[in-house]
Design a protein around this motif. Structure first.
Motif, PDB file in Angstrom:
ATOM      1  N   ALA A 408       0.770  -1.154  -0.004  1.00  0.00           N
ATOM      2  CA  ALA A 408      -0.063  -0.018   0.054  1.00  0.00           C
ATOM      3  C   ALA A 408       0.876   1.239   0.197  1.00  0.00           C
ATOM      4  O   ALA A 408       0.486   2.210  -0.520  1.00  0.00           O
ATOM      5  CB  ALA A 408      -0.731   0.141   1.096  1.00  0.00           C
ATOM      6  N   GLY A 409       2.018   1.318   0.534  1.00  0.00           N
ATOM      7  CA  GLY A 409       2.999   2.441   0.771  1.00  0.00           C
ATOM      8  C   GLY A 409       3.651   2.736  -0.527  1.00  0.00           C
ATOM      9  O   GLY A 409       4.056   3.775  -0.652  1.00  0.00           O
ATOM     10  N   ALA A 410       3.945   1.549  -1.304  1.00  0.00           N
ATOM     11  CA  ALA A 410       5.023   1.755  -2.361  1.00  0.00           C
ATOM     12  C   ALA A 410       6.198   2.655  -1.990  1.00  0.00           C
ATOM     13  O   ALA A 410       6.778   3.405  -2.522  1.00  0.00           O
ATOM     14  CB  ALA A 410       4.156   2.269  -3.528  1.00  0.00           C
ATOM     15  N   GLY A 411       6.582   2.037  -0.744  1.00  0.00           N
ATOM     16  CA  GLY A 411       7.942   2.723  -0.252  1.00  0.00           C
ATOM     17  C   GLY A 411       7.557   3.797   0.934  1.00  0.00           C
ATOM     18  O   GLY A 411       8.482   4.062   1.426  1.00  0.00           O
ATOM     19  N   ARG A 412       6.365   4.204   0.975  1.00  0.00           N
ATOM     20  CA  ARG A 412       6.014   4.763   2.294  1.00  0.00           C
ATOM     21  C   ARG A 412       5.938   4.144   3.392  1.00  0.00           C
ATOM     22  O   ARG A 412       5.313   3.199   3.191  1.00  0.00           O
ATOM     23  CB  ARG A 412       4.745   5.811   1.680  1.00  0.00           C
ATOM     24  CG  ARG A 412       4.851   6.753   0.810  1.00  0.00           C
ATOM     25  CD  ARG A 412       3.673   6.961   0.232  1.00  0.00           C
ATOM     26  NE  ARG A 412       3.627   7.890  -1.030  1.00  0.00           N
ATOM     27  CZ  ARG A 412       4.117   7.666  -2.453  1.00  0.00           C
ATOM     28  NH1 ARG A 412       4.276   6.295  -2.655  1.00  0.00           N
ATOM     29  NH2 ARG A 412       4.033   8.540  -3.353  1.00  0.00           N
ATOM     30  N   ILE A 443      -2.992  19.090  13.447  1.00  0.00           N
ATOM     31  CA  ILE A 443      -2.001  18.594  12.702  1.00  0.00           C
ATOM     32  C   ILE A 443      -2.747  17.528  11.524  1.00  0.00           C
ATOM     33  O   ILE A 443      -3.803  17.339  11.489  1.00  0.00           O
ATOM     34  CB  ILE A 443      -1.314  17.458  13.713  1.00  0.00           C
ATOM     35  CG1 ILE A 443      -0.854  17.905  14.792  1.00  0.00           C
ATOM     36  CG2 ILE A 443      -0.599  16.352  12.954  1.00  0.00           C
ATOM     37  CD1 ILE A 443       0.385  18.636  14.693  1.00  0.00           C
ATOM     38  N   VAL A 444      -1.988  17.867  10.158  1.00  0.00           N
ATOM     39  CA  VAL A 444      -2.546  17.196   9.208  1.00  0.00           C
ATOM     40  C   VAL A 444      -1.637  16.153   8.442  1.00  0.00           C
ATOM     41  O   VAL A 444      -0.300  16.316   8.464  1.00  0.00           O
ATOM     42  CB  VAL A 444      -2.878  18.179   8.060  1.00  0.00           C
ATOM     43  CG1 VAL A 444      -3.608  17.252   6.767  1.00  0.00           C
ATOM     44  CG2 VAL A 444      -3.859  19.267   8.598  1.00  0.00           C
ATOM     45  N   PHE A 445      -1.850  15.028   8.052  1.00  0.00           N
ATOM     46  CA  PHE A 445      -0.891  14.141   7.435  1.00  0.00           C
ATOM     47  C   PHE A 445      -1.628  13.965   5.961  1.00  0.00           C
ATOM     48  O   PHE A 445      -2.972  13.446   5.667  1.00  0.00           O
ATOM     49  CB  PHE A 445      -1.198  12.611   7.930  1.00  0.00           C
ATOM     50  CG  PHE A 445      -0.532  12.483   9.128  1.00  0.00           C
ATOM     51  CD1 PHE A 445       0.996  12.413   9.375  1.00  0.00           C
ATOM     52  CD2 PHE A 445      -0.931  12.735  10.475  1.00  0.00           C
ATOM     53  CE1 PHE A 445       1.719  12.271  10.759  1.00  0.00           C
ATOM     54  CE2 PHE A 445      -0.366  12.509  11.812  1.00  0.00           C
ATOM     55  CZ  PHE A 445       0.996  12.385  11.875  1.00  0.00           C
ATOM     56  N   SER A 446      -0.755  14.124   4.960  1.00  0.00           N
ATOM     57  CA  SER A 446      -1.350  14.013   3.386  1.00  0.00           C
ATOM     58  C   SER A 446      -0.387  12.718   2.991  1.00  0.00           C
ATOM     59  O   SER A 446       0.870  13.048   2.960  1.00  0.00           O
ATOM     60  CB  SER A 446      -1.379  15.244   2.708  1.00  0.00           C
ATOM     61  OG  SER A 446      -2.183  16.047   3.190  1.00  0.00           O
ATOM     62  N   THR A 447      -0.903  11.971   2.359  1.00  0.00           N
ATOM     63  CA  THR A 447      -0.198  11.029   1.621  1.00  0.00           C
ATOM     64  C   THR A 447      -0.765  10.278   0.383  1.00  0.00           C
ATOM     65  O   THR A 447      -2.087  10.226   0.442  1.00  0.00           O
ATOM     66  CB  THR A 447       0.492  10.103   2.601  1.00  0.00           C
ATOM     67  OG1 THR A 447       1.482   9.148   2.050  1.00  0.00           O
ATOM     68  CG2 THR A 447      -0.514   9.157   3.226  1.00  0.00           C
ATOM     69  N   ARG A 448      -0.051   9.469  -0.594  1.00  0.00           N
ATOM     70  CA  ARG A 448      -0.600   8.735  -1.514  1.00  0.00           C
ATOM     71  C   ARG A 448      -0.521   7.536  -0.957  1.00  0.00           C
ATOM     72  O   ARG A 448       0.412   7.094  -0.241  1.00  0.00           O
ATOM     73  CB  ARG A 448       0.356   8.734  -2.764  1.00  0.00           C
ATOM     74  CG  ARG A 448       0.184  10.304  -3.393  1.00  0.00           C
ATOM     75  CD  ARG A 448      -1.107  10.968  -3.987  1.00  0.00           C
ATOM     76  NE  ARG A 448      -1.645   9.948  -4.758  1.00  0.00           N
ATOM     77  CZ  ARG A 448      -1.624   9.900  -5.987  1.00  0.00           C
ATOM     78  NH1 ARG A 448      -0.706  10.642  -6.565  1.00  0.00           N
ATOM     79  NH2 ARG A 448      -2.218   8.969  -6.898  1.00  0.00           N
ATOM     80  N   TYR A 449      -1.424   6.694  -1.241  1.00  0.00           N
ATOM     81  CA  TYR A 449      -1.364   4.933  -0.910  1.00  0.00           C
ATOM     82  C   TYR A 449      -2.064   4.261  -1.846  1.00  0.00           C
ATOM     83  O   TYR A 449      -2.990   4.819  -2.840  1.00  0.00           O
ATOM     84  CB  TYR A 449      -2.007   5.038   0.493  1.00  0.00           C
ATOM     85  CG  TYR A 449      -3.459   4.698   0.585  1.00  0.00           C
ATOM     86  CD1 TYR A 449      -4.167   3.783   1.163  1.00  0.00           C
ATOM     87  CD2 TYR A 449      -4.175   5.696   0.351  1.00  0.00           C
ATOM     88  CE1 TYR A 449      -5.416   3.619   1.322  1.00  0.00           C
ATOM     89  CE2 TYR A 449      -5.760   5.601   0.223  1.00  0.00           C
ATOM     90  CZ  TYR A 449      -6.191   4.669   0.921  1.00  0.00           C
ATOM     91  OH  TYR A 449      -7.687   4.606   1.013  1.00  0.00           O
ATOM     92  N   TYR A 450      -1.839   2.867  -1.926  1.00  0.00           N
ATOM     93  CA  TYR A 450      -2.357   2.118  -3.029  1.00  0.00           C
ATOM     94  C   TYR A 450      -3.008   0.983  -2.409  1.00  0.00           C
ATOM     95  O   TYR A 450      -2.243  -0.196  -2.454  1.00  0.00           O
ATOM     96  CB  TYR A 450      -1.229   1.687  -4.128  1.00  0.00           C
ATOM     97  CG  TYR A 450      -0.631   3.141  -4.527  1.00  0.00           C
ATOM     98  CD1 TYR A 450      -1.213   3.918  -5.552  1.00  0.00           C
ATOM     99  CD2 TYR A 450       0.335   3.980  -3.943  1.00  0.00           C
ATOM    100  CE1 TYR A 450      -0.596   4.970  -6.010  1.00  0.00           C
ATOM    101  CE2 TYR A 450       1.075   4.824  -4.312  1.00  0.00           C
ATOM    102  CZ  TYR A 450       0.357   5.494  -5.608  1.00  0.00           C
ATOM    103  OH  TYR A 450       0.623   6.626  -5.985  1.00  0.00           O
ATOM    104  N   PRO A 451      -4.190   0.765  -1.798  1.00  0.00           N
ATOM    105  CA  PRO A 451      -4.831  -0.341  -1.388  1.00  0.00           C
ATOM    106  C   PRO A 451      -4.592  -1.502  -2.297  1.00  0.00           C
ATOM    107  O   PRO A 451      -4.897  -1.193  -3.533  1.00  0.00           O
ATOM    108  CB  PRO A 451      -6.140   0.125  -1.048  1.00  0.00           C
ATOM    109  CG  PRO A 451      -5.998   1.461  -0.992  1.00  0.00           C
ATOM    110  CD  PRO A 451      -5.150   1.851  -2.088  1.00  0.00           C
ATOM    111  N   ASP A 452      -4.530  -2.725  -1.966  1.00  0.00           N
ATOM    112  CA  ASP A 452      -4.185  -3.931  -3.001  1.00  0.00           C
ATOM    113  C   ASP A 452      -5.551  -4.724  -3.225  1.00  0.00           C
ATOM    114  O   ASP A 452      -5.627  -5.607  -4.060  1.00  0.00           O
ATOM    115  CB  ASP A 452      -3.209  -4.896  -2.324  1.00  0.00           C
ATOM    116  CG  ASP A 452      -3.669  -5.427  -0.884  1.00  0.00           C
ATOM    117  OD1 ASP A 452      -4.846  -4.848  -0.479  1.00  0.00           O
ATOM    118  OD2 ASP A 452      -3.102  -6.222  -0.215  1.00  0.00           O
ATOM    119  N   CYS A 453      -6.669  -3.938  -2.867  1.00  0.00           N
ATOM    120  CA  CYS A 453      -7.981  -4.511  -2.951  1.00  0.00           C
ATOM    121  C   CYS A 453      -9.097  -3.250  -3.021  1.00  0.00           C
ATOM    122  O   CYS A 453      -8.740  -2.343  -2.332  1.00  0.00           O
ATOM    123  CB  CYS A 453      -8.313  -5.791  -2.404  1.00  0.00           C
ATOM    124  SG  CYS A 453      -8.600  -5.527  -0.574  1.00  0.00           S
TER     125      CYS A 453
END
Length: 479
Positions: A408-412, A443-453
């Motif tokens: 999901a993180g692809a390196g993250r 506080i904010v967290f922004s990120t790309r992620y890639y669920p596997d389903c």
């Protein structure tokens, strides 16, 4: 329109013609993205003649970057968007190697765009101290869509001698019947700074002074923004060259703000990061017709290819923008929260029952969801939110943490922030982007992620709370 512009326009239209902003496993539902190719900095954010305008750095010919143009979206409501095509082309002697970042000023029935033109001279240069020409350019429009001829308003030859060739990203505003501009810069000796200019007519600009910190705070300050909020003045910059730490400066480059002191100075000890996630850089703010100050950032990070990968590259596009965030000041801090209009994307609501020690609900990741958990009382050692068995968020020992699996993180992997208490959390999740807002945006967290389903179990455990989960409809993207 010059012959070069016509050729560029025709070629871009050919590659965009078959682009579908909704096609692809990771195409986004409520984040702006490029039709094809590469997107980075948000530019020219403004409200003009009844519409929001969002321009962006755009490299349509190469998903990995390359020659920069300005792409353009408009919206009447911050919810549904129209892609207006390419607004600015690298088609003049001043910007033949890229139309770099800049800002907009709407005034007197005209929309003014200010931006940096990039020219790299052929030869054996380092392109830091020599070999690069970065003049400040200006164009006008009467409809916000079609723009006139470019004019050079500050030549690269007239910048202060103590700066390197790295001067860019003009932000322009009006104050007391005069116009002001800040530019990001790199002083000789590798010290980040901002240049301040003043004008009476938007055509002739006079250099006023430099804003920097007593000690070097990074070697370059990109994408400056100077604004007033709740009677206080702030300077936002994206510094490069800060040393990474466990709880701050965790990315290769940072973005944050200083509260400007009464004498106009800033102190590095006052610097506060906008976002603690993996993918956030080069934000820009603007004021809309209701007087709100909104912020949009780039959900990406320059020069981070060795650390993270974006699975959208295989779909022919890369990167996106954050949702519009409304800014407010509380206790000397700027809080960020999704613009109210985004609640119109909400569909079915599920009320989360906190009477159980663990709350589970199935979600459709390919649609996106909006999760709001309030009145949190941490009862166990930690408070956690997970998806598909993988920890997404954890709060423990006054530390907030986001984390992703290898797929999901692809390196993250993990990012952290110190938070004295957790009162509420809102998660806006898209197909391949997620934004987490803690304590109403403290506080904010922004990120790309890639669920596997596409179908995942959402689990909340470790505390008492009130919660609602909404499925989200996708924004309407038209061309």
């Amino acid at each position: 329109m010059s012959t070069l512009t016509k050729v560029l326009e025709r070629n871009i239209k050919v590659i965009e013609k078959n682009a579908d902003l909704t096609e692809g496993r990771f195409r986004l539902g409520h984040h702006l993205m490029p039709p094809v190719g590469w997107l980075n900095d948000p530019n020219g954010l403004c409200w003009y003649k009844g519409r929001y305008h969002v321009f962006f750095q755009y490299a349509p010919f190469d998903v990995e970057g390359g020659l920069k143009f300005w792409g353009h979206y408009t919206s009447e409501d911050l919810v549904d968007w129209k892609y207006e095509g390419t607004a600015l082309y690298p088609d003049s002697p001043y910007d033949c190697h890229g139309v770099y970042s800049g800002s907009a000023l709407a005034e007197s029935e005209k929309l003014h765009l200010f931006f940096t033109g990039n020219v790299k001279i052929d030869g054996d240069y380092d392109y830091i101290n020599e070999g690069r020409e970065t003049s400040t350019l200006h164009v006008e429009s009467e409809d916000g869509i079609h723009f006139g001829d470019k004019e050079e308003i500050i030549s690269f030859e007239k910048y202060p001698e103590e700066f390197t060739c790295h001067i860019r990203d003009p932000k322009v505003w009006k104050e007391n019947d005069r116009y002001f501009m800040v530019l990001g810069g790199r002083l000789k000796g590798d010290k980040g700074a901002v240049l301040v200019y003043e004008s009476e007519n938007l055509k002739e600009w006079k250099f006023k002074h430099i804003i920097t910190t007593p000690e070097a705070f990074g070697y370059m300050w990109e994408c400056p923004d100077y604004f007033e909020l709740d009677g206080k003045k702030f300077l936002s910059v994206s510094p490069q060259g800060l040393k990474r730490e466990e709880f701050r400066f965790q990315n290769i480059y940072q973005s944050g703000y200083f509260q400007v002191k009464e004498d106009g100075s800033v102190d590095e000890r006052d610097f506060r990061e906008w976002d603690m996630g993996f993918d956030f850089y080069a934000p820009q703010t603007f004021t809309d017709n209701s007087g709100r100050r909104l912020l949009i950032g780039w959900m990406g990070m320059p020069d981070a290819e060795e650390e993270y990968t974006n699975k959208t590259i295989d779909e022919g596009w890369q990167h996106c923008l954050t949702v519009p965030r409304e800014l407010r000041v509380k206790d000397g801090k700027i809080f960020q929260y999704p613009a109210k209009e985004l609640e119109r994307l909400r569909k079915e609501k599920t009320i989360l029952d906190d009477e159980k020690s663990i709350v589970e609900v199935r979600i459709e990741v390919n649609e996106g969801f909006d999760l709001l958990i309030e009145d949190i009382a941490v009862t166990d050692r930690s408070f956690q939110i997970s998806m598909g068995g993988q920890m997404l968020f954890k709060y423990e020992n006054e530390i907030a943490e986001i984390g992703f699996s290898e797929i999901a993180g692809a390196g993250r992997n993990k990012r952290k922030a110190k938070v004295s208490e957790l009162n509420n959390i809102r998660i806006l999740a898209d197909t391949s982007a997620v934004e987490l807002y803690l304590n109403d945006g403290e506080i904010v967290f922004s990120t790309r992620y890639y669920p596997d389903c596409e179908d995942l179990q959402l689990k909340v455990k470790g505390g008492k709370f009130r919660g609602n989960l909404w499925n989200l409809r996708k924004m309407i993207f038209t061309k």
